[in-house]
Scaffold this motif. Sequence first.
Motif, mmCIF file in Angstrom:
data_model
loop_
_atom_site.group_PDB
_atom_site.id
_atom_site.type_symbol
_atom_site.label_atom_id
_atom_site.label_comp_id
_atom_site.label_asym_id
_atom_site.label_seq_id
_atom_site.Cartn_x
_atom_site.Cartn_y
_atom_site.Cartn_z
ATOM 1 N N TRP A 13 -5.800 -3.844 -5.621
ATOM 2 C CA TRP A 13 -5.364 -2.259 -5.627
ATOM 3 C C TRP A 13 -4.140 -1.915 -6.489
ATOM 4 O O TRP A 13 -4.319 -1.014 -7.421
ATOM 5 C CB TRP A 13 -4.706 -2.035 -4.231
ATOM 6 C CG TRP A 13 -5.629 -1.623 -3.106
ATOM 7 C CD1 TRP A 13 -6.034 -2.219 -2.079
ATOM 8 C CD2 TRP A 13 -6.584 -0.639 -2.898
ATOM 9 N NE1 TRP A 13 -6.995 -1.582 -1.490
ATOM 10 C CE2 TRP A 13 -7.546 -0.460 -2.153
ATOM 11 C CE3 TRP A 13 -6.687 0.528 -3.909
ATOM 12 C CZ2 TRP A 13 -8.473 0.437 -1.597
ATOM 13 C CZ3 TRP A 13 -7.883 1.559 -3.699
ATOM 14 C CH2 TRP A 13 -8.322 1.626 -2.483
ATOM 15 N N LEU A 14 -3.373 -3.029 -6.753
ATOM 16 C CA LEU A 14 -2.499 -3.107 -7.663
ATOM 17 C C LEU A 14 -2.876 -2.912 -9.147
ATOM 18 O O LEU A 14 -2.518 -2.001 -10.117
ATOM 19 C CB LEU A 14 -1.274 -4.108 -7.591
ATOM 20 C CG LEU A 14 -0.236 -4.104 -8.740
ATOM 21 C CD1 LEU A 14 0.781 -2.878 -8.462
ATOM 22 C CD2 LEU A 14 0.601 -5.584 -8.342
ATOM 23 N N ALA A 17 5.733 -2.476 -5.857
ATOM 24 C CA ALA A 17 4.649 -3.025 -5.300
ATOM 25 C C ALA A 17 4.358 -4.431 -5.877
ATOM 26 O O ALA A 17 3.650 -5.486 -5.264
ATOM 27 C CB ALA A 17 3.292 -2.241 -5.621
ATOM 28 N N ARG A 18 4.627 -4.655 -7.363
ATOM 29 C CA ARG A 18 4.453 -5.872 -8.025
ATOM 30 C C ARG A 18 5.255 -7.002 -7.364
ATOM 31 O O ARG A 18 5.054 -8.064 -7.264
ATOM 32 C CB ARG A 18 4.940 -5.799 -9.329
ATOM 33 C CG ARG A 18 4.125 -6.945 -10.166
ATOM 34 C CD ARG A 18 4.306 -6.497 -11.682
ATOM 35 N NE ARG A 18 3.386 -5.327 -12.192
ATOM 36 C CZ ARG A 18 3.901 -4.507 -12.303
ATOM 37 N NH1 ARG A 18 5.454 -3.783 -12.513
ATOM 38 N NH2 ARG A 18 3.223 -3.363 -12.841
ATOM 39 N N GLN A 51 0.860 -1.355 0.095
ATOM 40 C CA GLN A 51 0.090 -0.002 -0.001
ATOM 41 C C GLN A 51 0.949 1.385 -0.066
ATOM 42 O O GLN A 51 0.713 2.286 -0.775
ATOM 43 C CB GLN A 51 -0.940 0.044 1.264
ATOM 44 C CG GLN A 51 -1.947 0.995 1.371
ATOM 45 C CD GLN A 51 -3.001 0.910 2.604
ATOM 46 O OE1 GLN A 51 -2.704 0.139 3.323
ATOM 47 N NE2 GLN A 51 -3.836 1.915 2.646
ATOM 48 N N PRO A 71 4.699 1.139 -8.609
ATOM 49 C CA PRO A 71 3.920 -0.314 -8.816
ATOM 50 C C PRO A 71 4.797 -1.169 -9.061
ATOM 51 O O PRO A 71 4.726 -2.213 -8.861
ATOM 52 C CB PRO A 71 3.076 0.151 -10.052
ATOM 53 C CG PRO A 71 3.725 1.205 -10.751
ATOM 54 C CD PRO A 71 4.284 2.138 -9.532
ATOM 55 N N LEU A 85 2.446 1.759 -3.453
ATOM 56 C CA LEU A 85 1.422 2.260 -4.304
ATOM 57 C C LEU A 85 1.252 3.873 -4.188
ATOM 58 O O LEU A 85 1.001 4.550 -5.100
ATOM 59 C CB LEU A 85 0.090 1.742 -4.328
ATOM 60 C CG LEU A 85 -0.003 0.203 -4.932
ATOM 61 C CD1 LEU A 85 -1.369 -0.269 -4.585
ATOM 62 C CD2 LEU A 85 0.530 0.226 -6.385
ATOM 63 N N ASN A 89 3.795 5.738 -5.685
ATOM 64 C CA ASN A 89 3.721 5.614 -7.192
ATOM 65 C C ASN A 89 4.864 4.714 -7.633
ATOM 66 O O ASN A 89 5.557 5.067 -8.751
ATOM 67 C CB ASN A 89 3.793 6.796 -7.910
ATOM 68 C CG ASN A 89 3.450 6.675 -9.589
ATOM 69 O OD1 ASN A 89 2.564 5.843 -9.724
ATOM 70 N ND2 ASN A 89 3.818 7.824 -10.507
ATOM 71 N N SER A 119 -4.617 0.312 -9.712
ATOM 72 C CA SER A 119 -3.537 1.341 -10.310
ATOM 73 C C SER A 119 -2.949 1.337 -11.484
ATOM 74 O O SER A 119 -2.399 2.412 -12.256
ATOM 75 C CB SER A 119 -2.355 1.275 -9.127
ATOM 76 O OG SER A 119 -1.666 0.298 -9.441
ATOM 77 N N GLN A 120 -2.760 0.367 -12.219
ATOM 78 C CA GLN A 120 -2.235 0.167 -13.350
ATOM 79 C C GLN A 120 -3.292 0.400 -14.646
ATOM 80 O O GLN A 120 -2.707 0.717 -15.794
ATOM 81 C CB GLN A 120 -1.695 -1.393 -13.537
ATOM 82 C CG GLN A 120 -0.769 -1.946 -12.612
ATOM 83 C CD GLN A 120 0.558 -0.993 -12.735
ATOM 84 O OE1 GLN A 120 1.330 -1.279 -13.685
ATOM 85 N NE2 GLN A 120 0.711 -0.020 -12.005
#
Length: 302
Positions: A179-180, A156-157, A145, A153, A148, A151, A183-184
């Motif tokens: 959520w991911l 985050a991945r 979280q 990602p 993300l 910014n 955001s993509q």
Amino acid sequence: MARQQQDVDELFDVKNAFYIGNYQQAINEAQSINPSSPLVSLQRDALLYRSYIAQGNYRIVLQELKNADPMLQPLKTLVDYLSPGANKLAIVADIDARVAKGTELTNDIFLLVAASIYYHEDNYEAALKILHGAESLELRAFTLQCLLAMNRPDLARKQLKLLQDIEDDGTLTQLAQAWLNLSQGGPGVQDAHYSVMELSERLGSLGAGPAALGAAAAASRGMWEEAEQLLTEAQARAPQQPELLLALAVTAAHSGKPPEISSRYLAQLLDTHPDHPFTKEYNAKTNEFKRLAAQYQPSVAS
């Protein structure tokens, strides 16, 4: 058979209710459990008190923490921070000092509280430093979280992969992936939407966070009425939740409702949450507009 019993998570229902934001259900489930060990008792109480905190029921938590396990005491700091009129600068300074001292860094509850306070302060780097190396599923999801919010990602991945390795079909993993995906953008929006709908069908009523996630995904697909329905159902359980009020103002404006409906949600947010970031920015912009407009008022000839 003994092995199967040992593998059973006594707090499974409590955790799932908490993760989807259904805090009253989490409280009800927690109060019905007879823990098999002191560790399970501690984990249950942490979820119970965090559910009360999420509801804004601070008095119960402060009263019971007086005689609670020392590991639970960091929750008092979270209550202090979230309470109206809190001296947040002093509380953040106290957290900084306790982090620097390091004696509480083995307590996941302290890590969660410290990272939550840093997150509220938009200090995501400090939150990530606290969470670095954390092994619990929830703290790893919190790390995602934060990434993300920064910014990132790409990072985050990688964090999602760690969550999937631990519990691929877990509720937290599904939410983190949604959520991911959201955001993509692109095809991920549909996947995020389906994930939230599946959680709702499997676990029941969604709280503010997952409902806002599902509504954002639905809105991104142009499904404004479905987005509004998700938010309205969540608002019935949390009428003053600021993120829901803001999202409802947006969905009402896009779904063909009379403009006064959107204005009511906005006014409710501004009245009940004066310290919310949106309220502060809204008021600042309003005051700036008035200041500029005053410079262009027609002058009256003497």
